[in-house]
Scaffold this motif. Structure first.
Motif, PDB file in Angstrom:
ATOM      1  N   LEU A 126       1.077   4.305  -2.886  1.00  0.00           N
ATOM      2  CA  LEU A 126       1.154   3.733  -4.211  1.00  0.00           C
ATOM      3  C   LEU A 126      -0.093   4.696  -5.112  1.00  0.00           C
ATOM      4  N   ALA A 127      -1.016   4.688  -4.188  1.00  0.00           N
ATOM      5  CA  ALA A 127      -2.308   5.538  -4.859  1.00  0.00           C
ATOM      6  C   ALA A 127      -2.219   6.670  -5.204  1.00  0.00           C
ATOM      7  N   GLU A 128      -1.011   7.466  -4.797  1.00  0.00           N
ATOM      8  CA  GLU A 128      -0.818   8.962  -5.071  1.00  0.00           C
ATOM      9  C   GLU A 128      -0.020   8.728  -6.455  1.00  0.00           C
ATOM     10  N   LEU A 129       0.393   7.920  -6.817  1.00  0.00           N
ATOM     11  CA  LEU A 129       1.036   7.717  -8.140  1.00  0.00           C
ATOM     12  C   LEU A 129       0.019   7.593  -9.320  1.00  0.00           C
ATOM     13  N   ASN A 130      -0.873   7.152  -9.077  1.00  0.00           N
ATOM     14  CA  ASN A 130      -1.869   6.655 -10.044  1.00  0.00           C
ATOM     15  C   ASN A 130      -2.772   7.999 -10.475  1.00  0.00           C
ATOM     16  N   ASN A 131      -2.801   9.075  -9.559  1.00  0.00           N
ATOM     17  CA  ASN A 131      -3.552  10.255  -9.675  1.00  0.00           C
ATOM     18  C   ASN A 131      -3.068  11.204 -10.476  1.00  0.00           C
ATOM     19  N   LEU A 164       7.534   1.292  -7.376  1.00  0.00           N
ATOM     20  CA  LEU A 164       7.988   1.432  -6.162  1.00  0.00           C
ATOM     21  C   LEU A 164       9.299   2.293  -5.840  1.00  0.00           C
ATOM     22  N   MET A 165       9.874   2.250  -7.070  1.00  0.00           N
ATOM     23  CA  MET A 165      11.110   3.106  -7.078  1.00  0.00           C
ATOM     24  C   MET A 165      10.751   4.587  -7.047  1.00  0.00           C
ATOM     25  N   GLU A 166       9.754   5.041  -7.856  1.00  0.00           N
ATOM     26  CA  GLU A 166       9.099   6.431  -7.609  1.00  0.00           C
ATOM     27  C   GLU A 166       8.764   6.747  -6.089  1.00  0.00           C
ATOM     28  N   ALA A 167       8.246   6.001  -5.763  1.00  0.00           N
ATOM     29  CA  ALA A 167       7.478   6.228  -4.257  1.00  0.00           C
ATOM     30  C   ALA A 167       8.631   6.348  -3.218  1.00  0.00           C
ATOM     31  N   ALA A 168       9.775   5.276  -3.589  1.00  0.00           N
ATOM     32  CA  ALA A 168      10.874   5.430  -2.764  1.00  0.00           C
ATOM     33  C   ALA A 168      11.608   6.612  -2.535  1.00  0.00           C
ATOM     34  N   THR A 169      11.690   7.197  -3.886  1.00  0.00           N
ATOM     35  CA  THR A 169      12.221   8.359  -4.332  1.00  0.00           C
ATOM     36  C   THR A 169      11.602   9.776  -3.673  1.00  0.00           C
ATOM     37  N   ILE A 170      10.374   9.768  -3.732  1.00  0.00           N
ATOM     38  CA  ILE A 170       9.613  10.690  -3.210  1.00  0.00           C
ATOM     39  C   ILE A 170       9.771  10.597  -1.763  1.00  0.00           C
ATOM     40  N   SER A 171       9.740   9.476  -1.144  1.00  0.00           N
ATOM     41  CA  SER A 171       9.532   9.505   0.253  1.00  0.00           C
ATOM     42  C   SER A 171      10.734   9.968   0.834  1.00  0.00           C
ATOM     43  N   ASN A 172      11.999   9.723   0.166  1.00  0.00           N
ATOM     44  CA  ASN A 172      13.501  10.082   0.836  1.00  0.00           C
ATOM     45  C   ASN A 172      13.378  11.629   0.566  1.00  0.00           C
ATOM     46  N   GLU A 211       1.016  -1.102   0.039  1.00  0.00           N
ATOM     47  CA  GLU A 211      -0.025  -0.100   0.109  1.00  0.00           C
ATOM     48  C   GLU A 211       0.822   1.498   0.061  1.00  0.00           C
ATOM     49  N   SER A 212       1.867   1.124   0.623  1.00  0.00           N
ATOM     50  CA  SER A 212       2.747   2.590   0.771  1.00  0.00           C
ATOM     51  C   SER A 212       4.284   1.862   1.003  1.00  0.00           C
ATOM     52  N   VAL A 213       5.186   2.988   0.964  1.00  0.00           N
ATOM     53  CA  VAL A 213       6.506   2.853   0.698  1.00  0.00           C
ATOM     54  C   VAL A 213       7.289   4.187   1.349  1.00  0.00           C
ATOM     55  N   SER A 214       8.384   3.746   2.140  1.00  0.00           N
ATOM     56  CA  SER A 214       9.171   4.820   3.150  1.00  0.00           C
ATOM     57  C   SER A 214      10.429   4.441   2.673  1.00  0.00           C
ATOM     58  N   ALA A 215      11.487   5.549   2.534  1.00  0.00           N
ATOM     59  CA  ALA A 215      12.810   5.089   2.238  1.00  0.00           C
ATOM     60  C   ALA A 215      13.842   6.212   2.985  1.00  0.00           C
ATOM     61  N   SER A 216      14.962   5.912   3.173  1.00  0.00           N
ATOM     62  CA  SER A 216      15.849   6.488   3.689  1.00  0.00           C
ATOM     63  C   SER A 216      17.270   6.335   3.024  1.00  0.00           C
ATOM     64  N   PHE A 217      17.853   7.271   2.417  1.00  0.00           N
ATOM     65  CA  PHE A 217      19.181   7.176   1.504  1.00  0.00           C
ATOM     66  C   PHE A 217      20.220   7.946   2.413  1.00  0.00           C
TER      67      PHE A 217
END
Length: 330
Positions: free
Chosen positions: A325-330, A309-317, A195-201
């Protein structure tokens, strides 16, 4: 015979794919284009095939059936849309593109042209992945609660990665979007789409892109996926852990065995799983799809999800927040 043009030698695996083309009895390299003409001319000379400085001129030729795309990631969309519209089948390095919007444009062009698309997701075909899928299909782990996949090397600290792999504009990121693609699509394979992704770089070597990364995938049923990648670790083994309410599967160096311990097995100790035969390579699958008129449905579906998933991770960081992921479909 499928006549193939190599589009760029930017990627570190471009010569690996060249050898794949040469080894397959139904494919041959017939031309080269590169966004850096000198590099392309050198590759063409080695291969004894023509070099085209103009991509449109190459794609207009009727004696070229397909292309292998190894360009910088940020021009994947433009190159592949052009190739599809020219009627060329496409085999490409991952990711298809850095954003879902670009991926959707590529897929639309491919579908409209009726050409074949296959993405290099090589670890889908490895024996340990096939063994893990079989264990999961048998329900030996019960309800899955966690998957953790790690892949890391020392390309940034030992300076063996090409310098352009640290170019944010060309790559769209660093360790996660390059090396982390493999643990990301494997985690997606094992647990499904979260449903969602969080990331730290992390930026250990001070490069323009991250050289140390973790992404956490969250699922509605409480399961968690953990994806780890890095360019700064000298002896970090590739490892897979899949955990569930009834058992655990482990794989990783140094002995590269798949082991399972499950409440559903007669043995209550760790059991080593026999590995199945390796599946044919992504490129050989691509050649088969072109010849047989079939579609790489699962491959492309997983590759589309990989970009999500990669785009969500990049935005999260970048924004220091959980991204659905629903955000990316809008």
């Amino acid at each position: 015979m499928i006549r193939i043009a190599m589009l760029s030698y930017w990627h570190v695996h471009a010569w690996d794919y060249t050898r794949d083309v040469q080894k397959n009895p139904n494919t041959e390299v017939v031309a080269v284009w590169d966004e850096i003409p000198a590099r392309g001319q050198e590759a063409a000379d080695k291969l004894g095939v023509p070099f085209f400085a103009d991509l449109d001129e190459l794609l207009a030729r009727g004696d070229i059936d397909a292309v292998v795309v190894d360009t910088p990631t940020n021009i994947h969309r433009d190159v592949m849309v052009k190739a599809a519209r020219a009627g060329k089948h496409i085999f490409t390095e991952k990711v298809i593109a850095p954003t879902l919007r670009e991926v959707n444009e590529i897929i639309a062009a491919v579908n409209e042209a009726g050409v074949k698309l296959t993405v290099s997701l090589p670890r889908l075909n490895d024996r340990y992945t096939l063994a893990a899928q079989e264990v999961l299909s048998q329900g030996l782990l019960g309800q899955l609660t966690q998957a953790r996949v790690r892949l890391s090397h020392n390309g940034a600290t030992a300076n063996w990665l090409p310098e352009h792999f640290f170019n944010l504009e060309q790559c769209g990121g660093g360790a996660l979007i390059d090396l982390g693609c493999h643990p990301m699509y494997l985690t997606r394979l094992f647990l499904g789409l979260p449903e969602s992704v969080s990331a730290s770089f992390g930026y250990v070597t001070g490069k323009e892109v991250e050289d140390n990364a973790v992404a956490t995938l969250r699922y509605g049923n409480g399961a968690i996926g953990i994806v780890e990648a890095g360019f700064v670790n000298a002896h970090s083994p590739f490892s897979v852990e899949i955990h569930g309410t009834e058992g655990t599967l482990l794989y990783g160096s140094p002995d590269e065995a798949v082991r399972v311990r499950s409440n559903k097995l007669e043995s209550k100790e760790w059991v080593t799983i026999e590995l199945p035969e390796q599946r044919i390579s992504a490129f050989d699958q691509f050649a088969g799809h072109v010849q047989n008129g079939t579609e790489a449905t699962e491959n492309v579906g997983l590759a589309v999800d990989l970009t999500k998933l990669m785009e969500a991770a990049t935005i999260s960081n970048a924004e220091k927040r959980v991204v659905t992921l629903a955000e990316l479909n809008n």
